[in-house]
Design a protein around this motif. Structure first.
Motif, PDB file in Angstrom:
ATOM      1  N   THR A 154      39.303  43.460  52.340  1.00 13.27           N
ATOM      2  CA  THR A 154      38.938  43.208  50.947  1.00 13.27           C
ATOM      3  C   THR A 154      39.588  44.220  50.014  1.00 13.27           C
ATOM      4  O   THR A 154      40.079  43.865  48.939  1.00 13.27           O
ATOM      5  N   VAL A 155      39.605  45.491  50.415  1.00 16.13           N
ATOM      6  CA  VAL A 155      40.267  46.517  49.598  1.00 16.13           C
ATOM      7  C   VAL A 155      41.751  46.202  49.452  1.00 16.13           C
ATOM      8  O   VAL A 155      42.328  46.305  48.359  1.00 16.13           O
ATOM      9  N   GLY A 156      42.376  45.791  50.543  1.00  7.78           N
ATOM     10  CA  GLY A 156      43.786  45.426  50.482  1.00  7.78           C
ATOM     11  C   GLY A 156      44.023  44.216  49.601  1.00  7.78           C
ATOM     12  O   GLY A 156      45.013  44.159  48.852  1.00  7.78           O
ATOM     13  N   ALA A 157      43.104  43.227  49.671  1.00 10.81           N
ATOM     14  CA  ALA A 157      43.233  42.037  48.832  1.00 10.81           C
ATOM     15  C   ALA A 157      43.126  42.394  47.355  1.00 10.81           C
ATOM     16  O   ALA A 157      43.866  41.864  46.517  1.00 10.81           O
ATOM     17  N   LEU A 158      42.208  43.307  47.017  1.00 12.00           N
ATOM     18  CA  LEU A 158      42.056  43.726  45.625  1.00 12.00           C
ATOM     19  C   LEU A 158      43.286  44.481  45.132  1.00 12.00           C
ATOM     20  O   LEU A 158      43.755  44.265  44.003  1.00 12.00           O
ATOM     21  N   ALA A 159      43.823  45.373  45.960  1.00  9.45           N
ATOM     22  CA  ALA A 159      45.026  46.118  45.573  1.00  9.45           C
ATOM     23  C   ALA A 159      46.202  45.164  45.381  1.00  9.45           C
ATOM     24  O   ALA A 159      46.974  45.295  44.418  1.00  9.45           O
ATOM     25  N   LEU A 160      46.335  44.195  46.276  1.00  9.60           N
ATOM     26  CA  LEU A 160      47.407  43.201  46.151  1.00  9.60           C
ATOM     27  C   LEU A 160      47.223  42.355  44.901  1.00  9.60           C
ATOM     28  O   LEU A 160      48.187  42.044  44.194  1.00  9.60           O
ATOM     29  N   ALA A 161      45.967  41.997  44.600  1.00  9.06           N
ATOM     30  CA  ALA A 161      45.685  41.162  43.438  1.00  9.06           C
ATOM     31  C   ALA A 161      46.055  41.881  42.145  1.00  9.06           C
ATOM     32  O   ALA A 161      46.680  41.298  41.246  1.00  9.06           O
ATOM     33  N   VAL A 162      45.676  43.162  42.036  1.00  9.19           N
ATOM     34  CA  VAL A 162      46.001  43.924  40.824  1.00  9.19           C
ATOM     35  C   VAL A 162      47.512  44.025  40.651  1.00  9.19           C
ATOM     36  O   VAL A 162      48.046  43.842  39.546  1.00  9.19           O
ATOM     37  N   SER A 163      48.221  44.310  41.737  1.00 12.50           N
ATOM     38  CA  SER A 163      49.684  44.410  41.665  1.00 12.50           C
ATOM     39  C   SER A 163      50.303  43.077  41.266  1.00 12.50           C
ATOM     40  O   SER A 163      51.247  43.026  40.460  1.00 12.50           O
ATOM     41  N   ALA A 164      49.764  41.987  41.816  1.00 13.90           N
ATOM     42  CA  ALA A 164      50.346  40.672  41.557  1.00 13.90           C
ATOM     43  C   ALA A 164      50.120  40.214  40.123  1.00 13.90           C
ATOM     44  O   ALA A 164      51.039  39.710  39.469  1.00 13.90           O
ATOM     45  N   VAL A 165      48.899  40.383  39.597  1.00 14.26           N
ATOM     46  CA  VAL A 165      48.632  39.912  38.236  1.00 14.26           C
ATOM     47  C   VAL A 165      49.353  40.772  37.201  1.00 14.26           C
ATOM     48  O   VAL A 165      49.562  40.332  36.067  1.00 14.26           O
ATOM     49  N   SER A 166      49.759  41.988  37.586  1.00 17.37           N
ATOM     50  CA  SER A 166      50.501  42.839  36.660  1.00 17.37           C
ATOM     51  C   SER A 166      51.853  42.238  36.306  1.00 17.37           C
ATOM     52  O   SER A 166      52.436  42.574  35.270  1.00 17.37           O
ATOM     53  N   SER A 167      52.363  41.353  37.157  1.00 15.32           N
ATOM     54  CA  SER A 167      53.661  40.727  36.887  1.00 15.32           C
ATOM     55  C   SER A 167      53.555  39.567  35.915  1.00 15.32           C
ATOM     56  O   SER A 167      54.578  39.048  35.451  1.00 15.32           O
ATOM     57  N   SER A 168      52.334  39.157  35.571  1.00 14.58           N
ATOM     58  CA  SER A 168      52.150  37.954  34.768  1.00 14.58           C
ATOM     59  C   SER A 168      52.761  38.082  33.378  1.00 14.58           C
ATOM     60  O   SER A 168      53.604  37.268  32.975  1.00 14.58           O
ATOM     61  N   ALA A 169      52.351  39.103  32.611  1.00 12.63           N
ATOM     62  CA  ALA A 169      52.825  39.225  31.232  1.00 12.63           C
ATOM     63  C   ALA A 169      54.342  39.380  31.140  1.00 12.63           C
ATOM     64  O   ALA A 169      54.982  38.712  30.322  1.00 12.63           O
ATOM     65  N   PRO A 170      54.972  40.249  31.952  1.00  7.11           N
ATOM     66  CA  PRO A 170      56.433  40.336  31.883  1.00  7.11           C
ATOM     67  C   PRO A 170      57.132  39.026  32.214  1.00  7.11           C
ATOM     68  O   PRO A 170      58.139  38.676  31.585  1.00  7.11           O
ATOM     69  N   LEU A 171      56.624  38.279  33.197  1.00  6.33           N
ATOM     70  CA  LEU A 171      57.255  37.012  33.551  1.00  6.33           C
ATOM     71  C   LEU A 171      57.067  35.968  32.454  1.00  6.33           C
ATOM     72  O   LEU A 171      57.981  35.191  32.159  1.00  6.33           O
ATOM     73  N   VAL A 172      55.879  35.938  31.837  1.00  4.54           N
ATOM     74  CA  VAL A 172      55.643  35.014  30.734  1.00  4.54           C
ATOM     75  C   VAL A 172      56.562  35.350  29.562  1.00  4.54           C
ATOM     76  O   VAL A 172      57.133  34.466  28.915  1.00  4.54           O
TER      77      VAL A 172
END
Length: 321
Positions: A17-35
């Motif tokens: 779960t900790v790994g999933a949360l860390a991965l999720a934060v890293s992944a959603v950080s790419s949203s605004a630059p890609l948009v």
């Protein structure tokens, strides 16, 4: 009102779960630059990221979770199925309000006002009868202020900007509703089943909005399609889905505060990739944001340990459950 001890019991955090949360934060950080990079209307991008995610998850979940889908259409399972549908409606409302807000007001103001999601999440929890500890409310306040400081919110008084500000606040509120329904659904439903229904409902609503609004859905350059595919793989499948997976061990309020870490992550990516230098106050804001997140996590964990154990179904793996 119920005391804090009546909050649902959650099993202790595990490494997955900790790994999933860390991965999720890293992944959603790419949203605004890609948009920002994609040359396509915001609502169209939101539609395609949900539809393409559905095409990835749909066949897998239908093959592995057919009985679970069937159970959601009969008896008591209809209530859980309704939570999935309502979560999809709220997610579509979030996309339909927050993404256009960034085109009406400044990106900084839209980001800061969207960061009010944890406040709405706390109010929803209070309405549900959960009394959040004072430490959690204090952590939310510090984290939201830190996010606003880090993003450099600059509010203007023009009618256009004011409309964008209102849409951004609404976007934060709908994000909280989406997470709250997801928390209820994930108590009994697997990640893949929940996300398949949620993304499907969201894509259908966004398609209707795009058609009614005359939003162009095709004819984009190859670089835009690559950006959309990046959003599907990153922000959607590794971001939203991992947060949804973690909801069986982490409260919706804590997840909403963790999502605030998207702001500094996006700023870092924008600096490296798009050459957008962070503001001078970004580092102090980041420090306050991290402090607020830590306070919420510690305060929430203490409250969870005082709750009575109630068995909750857990997934064997984030996407292969």
């Amino acid at each position: 009102m119920l005391s804090v001890s009546s909050a649902p019991y959650r099993p202790p955090l595990d490494a997955l779960t900790v790994g999933a949360l860390a991965l999720a934060v890293s992944a959603v950080s790419s949203s605004a630059p890609l948009v920002a990079f994609a040359a396509a209307p915001a609502l169209a991008i939101a539609f395609w990221r949900n539809l393409l995610s559905l095409t990835v998850l749909g066949p897998f979940s239908l093959a592995r979770r057919r009985d679970e889908f069937r159970a959601l259409t009969v008896g008591a399972g209809r209530r859980e199925g309704l939570y999935c549908v309502l979560s999809g409606v709220a997610l579509a409302a979030h996309f339909a309000t927050w993404m256009p807000s960034a085109q009406l007001t400044s990106v900084a103001a839209a980001t800061a006002l969207g960061a009010t999601q944890p406040v709405w999440q706390g109010l929803i929890a209070r309405w549900q009868g959960r009394r959040l500890p004072v430490a959690v409310w204090a952590g939310i306040a510090v984290a939201v202020f830190g996010a606003a400081l880090a993003t450099g919110a600059d509010f203007t008084v023009s009618g256009r900007a004011f409309a964008g500000d209102l849409l951004a606040v609404a976007g934060g509120m709908f994000a909280a509703v989406y997470t709250a329904f997801g928390e209820r659904a994930r108590a009994t439903i697997s990640t893949t089943t929940y996300t398949t229904i949620c993304y499907g409902v969201c894509a259908a609503i966004l398609l209707v909005l795009c058609l009614l609004g005359g939003v162009r859905l095709h004819g984009y350059p190859p670089t835009t399609w690559l950006a959309i595919l990046g959003l599907v793989a990153g922000a959607q499948l590794l971001g939203h889905s991992m947060f949804n997976y973690a909801l069986h061990r982490v409260s919706a309020t804590t997840v909403s505060v963790l999502i605030l870490l998207e702001a500094p992550g996006a700023a870092l990516l924008a600096w490296v990739w798009l050459g957008q230098l962070p503001r001078a106050l970004a580092l102090p804001g980041l420090a306050l944001l991290l402090a607020g997140v830590a306070v919420v996590i510690v305060g929430g964990a203490r409250a969870g340990r005082r709750a009575e154990p109630v068995p909750l179904p857990a997934d064997a793996a984030p996407l292969a459950d």
